[in-house]
Design an enzyme around this catalytic site. Structure first.
Site, PDB file in Angstrom:
ATOM      1  N   GLU B 227      14.111  -5.581 -10.861  1.00  0.00           N
ATOM      2  CA  GLU B 227      14.348  -6.757 -10.048  1.00  0.00           C
ATOM      3  C   GLU B 227      13.334  -7.747 -10.867  1.00  0.00           C
ATOM      4  O   GLU B 227      12.402  -7.287 -11.546  1.00  0.00           O
ATOM      5  CB  GLU B 227      13.838  -6.745  -8.713  1.00  0.00           C
ATOM      6  CG  GLU B 227      14.843  -5.893  -7.967  1.00  0.00           C
ATOM      7  CD  GLU B 227      14.029  -5.838  -6.427  1.00  0.00           C
ATOM      8  OE1 GLU B 227      13.897  -6.499  -5.688  1.00  0.00           O
ATOM      9  OE2 GLU B 227      13.474  -4.314  -6.364  1.00  0.00           O
ATOM     10  N   LYS B 229      10.138 -10.206 -11.163  1.00  0.00           N
ATOM     11  CA  LYS B 229       9.007 -10.427 -10.317  1.00  0.00           C
ATOM     12  C   LYS B 229       8.594 -11.641 -10.229  1.00  0.00           C
ATOM     13  O   LYS B 229       8.348 -12.497 -11.338  1.00  0.00           O
ATOM     14  CB  LYS B 229       7.761  -9.572 -11.129  1.00  0.00           C
ATOM     15  CG  LYS B 229       6.314  -9.560 -10.247  1.00  0.00           C
ATOM     16  CD  LYS B 229       5.399  -8.831 -11.310  1.00  0.00           C
ATOM     17  CE  LYS B 229       4.040  -8.819 -10.226  1.00  0.00           C
ATOM     18  NZ  LYS B 229       4.101 -10.117  -9.290  1.00  0.00           N
ATOM     19  N   ARG B 249       0.749 -10.911   2.587  1.00  0.00           N
ATOM     20  CA  ARG B 249       0.085  -9.720   2.256  1.00  0.00           C
ATOM     21  C   ARG B 249      -1.252  -9.667   2.654  1.00  0.00           C
ATOM     22  O   ARG B 249      -1.993  -8.851   2.978  1.00  0.00           O
ATOM     23  CB  ARG B 249       0.071  -9.587   0.760  1.00  0.00           C
ATOM     24  CG  ARG B 249       0.412  -8.069   0.626  1.00  0.00           C
ATOM     25  CD  ARG B 249       0.404  -7.980  -1.282  1.00  0.00           C
ATOM     26  NE  ARG B 249      -1.076  -7.357  -1.281  1.00  0.00           N
ATOM     27  CZ  ARG B 249      -1.638  -7.798  -2.487  1.00  0.00           C
ATOM     28  NH1 ARG B 249      -0.782  -8.067  -3.589  1.00  0.00           N
ATOM     29  NH2 ARG B 249      -2.563  -7.363  -2.704  1.00  0.00           N
ATOM     30  N   GLU B 277       9.571 -12.353  -0.824  1.00  0.00           N
ATOM     31  CA  GLU B 277       8.669 -13.309  -1.404  1.00  0.00           C
ATOM     32  C   GLU B 277       8.889 -14.595  -1.284  1.00  0.00           C
ATOM     33  O   GLU B 277      10.060 -15.121  -1.196  1.00  0.00           O
ATOM     34  CB  GLU B 277       8.714 -13.182  -3.049  1.00  0.00           C
ATOM     35  CG  GLU B 277       7.773 -13.938  -3.951  1.00  0.00           C
ATOM     36  CD  GLU B 277       6.530 -12.983  -4.409  1.00  0.00           C
ATOM     37  OE1 GLU B 277       6.811 -11.734  -4.050  1.00  0.00           O
ATOM     38  OE2 GLU B 277       5.440 -13.236  -4.983  1.00  0.00           O
ATOM     39  N   ARG B 394       0.201   3.020  -5.099  1.00  0.00           N
ATOM     40  CA  ARG B 394       0.581   4.237  -5.401  1.00  0.00           C
ATOM     41  C   ARG B 394       1.066   4.261  -6.681  1.00  0.00           C
ATOM     42  O   ARG B 394       1.805   3.336  -7.208  1.00  0.00           O
ATOM     43  CB  ARG B 394       1.272   5.100  -4.446  1.00  0.00           C
ATOM     44  CG  ARG B 394       0.592   5.128  -3.067  1.00  0.00           C
ATOM     45  CD  ARG B 394      -0.243   6.413  -3.082  1.00  0.00           C
ATOM     46  NE  ARG B 394      -0.946   6.679  -1.916  1.00  0.00           N
ATOM     47  CZ  ARG B 394      -0.524   6.918  -0.609  1.00  0.00           C
ATOM     48  NH1 ARG B 394       0.704   7.402  -0.370  1.00  0.00           N
ATOM     49  NH2 ARG B 394      -1.450   6.774   0.181  1.00  0.00           N
ATOM     50  N   LYS B 400       5.228  -2.619 -11.568  1.00  0.00           N
ATOM     51  CA  LYS B 400       5.223  -4.205 -11.900  1.00  0.00           C
ATOM     52  C   LYS B 400       4.883  -4.173 -13.622  1.00  0.00           C
ATOM     53  O   LYS B 400       4.151  -3.518 -14.182  1.00  0.00           O
ATOM     54  CB  LYS B 400       4.323  -5.053 -11.395  1.00  0.00           C
ATOM     55  CG  LYS B 400       2.785  -4.669 -11.570  1.00  0.00           C
ATOM     56  CD  LYS B 400       1.870  -5.875 -10.530  1.00  0.00           C
ATOM     57  CE  LYS B 400       0.597  -5.326 -10.502  1.00  0.00           C
ATOM     58  NZ  LYS B 400      -0.113  -6.157  -9.690  1.00  0.00           N
TER      59      LYS B 400
END
Lengths: 377, 530
Positions: B227, B229, B249, B277, B394, B400
């Site tokens: 996807e 970012k 977040r 987002e 993790r 990313k």
């Protein structure tokens, strides 16, 4: 002209002679602190004909001079530092010698083995150069002695009120507890301490509270030998380099100079915990930026209260401040009505924050090479 | 307080994760639940509001320590941290008290709020005379709102799981959202009963690590969902029992600030949680992040602002449907459910299913990555199709892959001492580029050098200082650095006329001379490329 009566170090001093129009007894030159009347230098940083040395740390004892004078107690370590064949004469603490008609005597500074304050007397005027000093008792050297004087040249490595040392028995107890906890967790304890002085003081400090065997880095072991020959009691230590490969280091204490931190030499001791014994460890950030596990605030310099108390006890009318936090100390003294001046030291421009006394400012500059990184602390 | 200060010291003295977890777990077992609740709150990053200004604290400390202002300043500079400087300067305490943490916080610290200056002063002096060593430092840190320990929320969760025997995921979930530091809340963390009363509670966010290796190391492209970012605000939308909660977040509840999202959320079935987002979006395309910043922080949102900067939720994932936690299902299954859930057209105006990068093999992924900036994306996200939705950051399931930053060679012109562990080292630098034979400052950067480089550069700075303005030094314009930055925009507020986003040092170019540095024209041309 009749010779003025001999003044003894503890005596109350008559007022010094009027200074107007007279030369200073000691002056700063590009080679170091110079006594023109006796034609000698104190702790020169360049080769000179005649050098009086306060102590053997690399920023005070430079090689290459034609003649050296130091304390009897400090002769052996100075010889180790300057290398074989260095022309060293030594004198007992308190015994006066004449250099070019100037009366010179050395008095214990309590900093490291053989460290001395230099008392210079000429025509009734007395100057004392402290070198580095501490007033706390230390079993590895003769304790500091107050010497009365007209002008006191003092160091100021920890000359800020944030620097106040905890009683050393608490620090040694913390070191012993850290070592024990590491042993229980199956780790080696690596303690960084300046190779000359601090390392031996720490070793003497853990005497009787050992959690295992003690090993040292070569730079430390060499000086341990000098200390033991000088009659200082240290716990048994082994040279880490002569141990067999693949040895299990768990539970041992390894004493190494700070320059060994982060070096590949440490790898063989894994797993381990690291710590640094230094006055700088009073500040949390100083420990954290070295990525050390522990910092033990233990210094061979005076803290702020002892610095001020010592200046007071000397009875000095004039104080010259060198090496460290000169400006704040000078200002503090001026505000209390004392005559005080900052004196340029070798590390002009450097001593802001830590580097004044820290290894990085001096790394590798001494005759002893890169591992002798203990200057200033 | 003593016990908490000891925990702080233990955490501060080790970099080993397991030791930190053990130390915290021991504390959670031993401490009174009311104290432990506050400890959890602070360790997980909760901070009391700053109640007393630095100036006042300093004045009271100077008087108490009997130190003149100039010497206080010198000391503060040497330490680099106000809370620590004060605790080192104050006289030692011979016999301290040992009151519980809860009492210190609830009865002493919180009581300072809204109190008169005189009451505050008396309370601070009393605390300083009662607390010794590390406790005094911790107290000062709490008072100045600067309390930080080197543990992540994830570590606190692991320690709690270890101390209570409750599964990590459950602890994390229970801690998320508006968790109150009370003894009851602390006990509830370890309760065996999993049924949850708090309908607002979001799930812990799952985060990605930056991709450093080649794409090929990830195996077959077919195993990955790719996807864009987006450069917006990561958020979780919780719709339960007819109510909507929008969490960022940072676990801030922001439902009121995005009324258009809240309105659309009413169309979602009960028991739905989306991860996405928040993006400024108009005419089917994203607007620059700066546009969203105009909306952030406004107390009231006028109709004009809502029309000019409409916001959508680009939805990455669905974590709950019909009140059922889907996090353990594989990504591919969650994606299918998400597409189905948001297929209804009224929803699609505000909830945009995150578009995928598709194609055979890694080549289309590479192509997409190199065109990310054109689409106003920061790069790509790679998620394993078979991976569950985890907790925290993790390695492995999500990566990313950010676009290459812009770079420029610039000359250091100012330096300043840092704070905390960087105190008394010059670590904050200002950089300049050439403009018609003169150097114009355009960016400040604090990070990117190794500790060793920082020390060497500090020594150089001290020897090459031209002038000092308080803590700032101007230095000889000789050292060249390669800087990286994410965005570049015109800015009338900056002397150089440009502003860069996230500048940092890539490397110290000791091989370059100042005249080799870039010019302002080069930077302007980067702007033109956009």
């Amino acid at each position: 002209m009749p010779h003025p009566p001999r003044l003894r170090p503890g005596d109350p001093l008559p007022p010094g002679p009027p200074r107007a129009g007279r030369d200073l007894l000691l002056e700063t030159t590009d080679r170091g602190l110079y006594c023109a009347a006796g034609d000698f230098y104190i702790d020169p940083w360049m080769p000179v004909d005649r050098a009086v040395i306060t102590h053997a740390h690399g920023d005070h004892a430079h090689a290459g001079s034609a003649r050296y004078l130091c304390s009897r107690e400090g002769e052996r370590v100075l010889a180790t530092r300057l290398g074989p064949g260095a022309p060293i004469e030594s004198v007992e603490y308190g015994k006066e010698v004449s250099i070019g008609g100037v009366r010179v005597s050395l008095h214990p500074a309590g900093h490291i083995l053989g460290s001395a304050q230099v008392r210079v007397e000429h025509r009734g005027e007395v100057w004392v150069v402290s070198g580095d000093y501490k007033t706390e008792p230390d079993p590895t050297c003769t304790p500091f002695e107050v010497v009365r004087c007209h002008t006191f040249v003092t160091e100021s490595t920890f000359g800020l009120p944030i620097y106040r040392w905890s009683p050393q028995r608490e620090v040694f107890a913390d070191i012993a507890a850290w070592w024990r906890a590491n042993r229980d967790a199956g780790r080696a304890s690596i303690l960084f301490a300046y190779a000359l002085g601090k390392a031996q003081r720490v070793l003497a400090g853990v005497l009787g509270a050992e959690s295992g065997e003690i090993f040292t880095h070569g730079a430390v072991e060499r000086l341990n030998r000098d200390y033991r020959r000088g009659g200082v009691e240290l716990p048994p230590t082994g040279y880490a380099g002569s141990e067999p490969r693949g040895r299990d280091w768990a539970g041992t204490l390894i004493v190494a100079p700070p320059s060994a931190a982060g070096s590949p030499w440490l790898r063989k001791f894994a797993p381990f915990s690291t710590a640094f014994a230094s006055g700088w460890m009073r500040i949390r950030g100083a420990r954290r930026r070295r990525s050390l596990d522990r910092g033990f605030p233990l210094s061979d310099h005076v803290d702020w209260p002892s610095l001020l108390a010592t200046i007071d006890a000397t009875g000095a009318e004039r104080v010259l401040v060198t090496h460290g936090y000169r400006e704040p100390v000078v200002r503090w003294l001026l505000e209390r009505g004392l005559e005080a001046h900052a004196v340029a030291s070798r590390w002009e421009g450097e001593p802001e924050g830590e580097p004044a006394g820290e290894e990085e400012a001096h790394e590798g500059t001494s005759a002893g090479g890169a591992l002798d990184a203990e200057e200033g602390e | 307080m003593k016990r908490f200060a000891r925990l702080f010291a233990q955490l501060d003295e080790t970099t080993r994760t397991n030791e930190k977890i053990d130390a915290m777990a021991r504390y959670f077992v031993e401490a009174d639940p009311a104290d432990a609740a506050w400890a959890v709150h602070f360790l997980a990053g909760g901070r009391p509001k700053r109640l007393i200004g630095a100036r006042r604290l300093a004045e009271w400390a100077m008087a108490e320590a009997d130190v003149p202002e100039w010497l206080f300043e010198e000391s503060y500079h040497a330490v680099g941290d106000l809370a620590e400087a004060i605790s080192l300067l104050l006289p030692d305490v011979s016999e301290g008290s040992d009151r519980p943490l809860r009492e210190w916080i609830e009865e002493r610290l919180l009581a300072l709020s809204g109190a008169s200056e005189e009451t505050q002063r008396a309370a601070m002096l009393a605390a300083w005379r009662e607390l010794g060593g590390v406790e005094r430092f911790v107290w000062n840190k709490l008072i100045t709102g600067g309390f930080r320990v080197g543990v992540s929320t994830q570590l606190v969760v692991r320690a709690l799981a270890k101390a209570t025997g409750v599964e990590e995921g459950v602890v994390a979930h229970r801690l998320t959202g508006a968790w109150e530091p009370t003894a009851d809340s602390f006990r509830a963390l370890s309760a065996a009963d999993v049924a949850d009363a708090d309908i607002s509670r979001p799930y812990p966010f799952f985060l990605a690590y930056p991709l450093e290796d080649d794409l090929e190391t990830l195996g077959s492209a077919a195993d990955w969902q790719v996807e864009w970012k987006w450069d917006g605000i990561r958020a979780q939308l919780v719709r339960r029992r007819g109510q909507t909660f929008l969490w960022t977040r940072g676990e801030e509840l922001v439902t009121d600030r995005y009324p258009e999202i809240a309105e659309a959320a009413a169309l979602l079935p009960d028991g739905t949680v989306l991860d996405g987002e928040l993006m400024p979006w108009r005419d089917g395309a994203p607007l620059p992040f700066a546009q969203l910043q105009r909306r952030i922080g406004r107390r009231t949102l006028g109709a004009k602002m809502l029309a000019e900067v409409p916001v959508v939720l680009v939805v990455y994932d669905v974590l709950e449907i019909g009140g059922v936690d889907l996090r353990s299902e594989p990504m591919a299954a969650r994606r299918a459910r998400l597409e189905q859930l948001l297929s209804a057209s009224p929803l699609r105006a505000r909830f945009i299913v995150s578009p995928l990068v598709t194609g055979e093999g890694w080549e289309p992924v590479r192509t997409a990555w190199s065109s990310a900036r054109d689409r106003a994306a920061e790069g790509l996200m790679l998620k394993r199709r078979d991976a569950a939705y985890g907790v925290g950051r993790r390695r492995g399931p999500w990566w990313k892959w950010k676009v290459q930053p812009y770079t420029a060679d610039a000359v250091m012109v100012y330096a300043q001492a840092g704070h905390g562990r960087r105190a008394s080292l010059n670590t904050d630098y200002t950089f300049a580029v050439w403009d018609d034979g003169k150097l114009v400052p355009f960016a400040k950067a604090y990070s990117g050098l190794t500790d060793d480089e920082i020390r060497r550069l500090d020594a150089w700075i001290r020897r090459n200082t031209l002038e000092k303005f308080g803590p700032v030094r101007s230095v000889k314009p000789e050292q060249v650095f390669e800087l990286a930055f994410e965005g570049i925009q015109p800015s009338p507020r900056h002397k150089s006329g440009i502003a860069v986003r996230f500048p940092r040092i890539l490397r110290w170019r000791t091989d370059k001379k100042p005249e080799d540095a870039d010019s302002i024209d080069t930077l302007r041309s980067l702007m033109a490329e956009r």
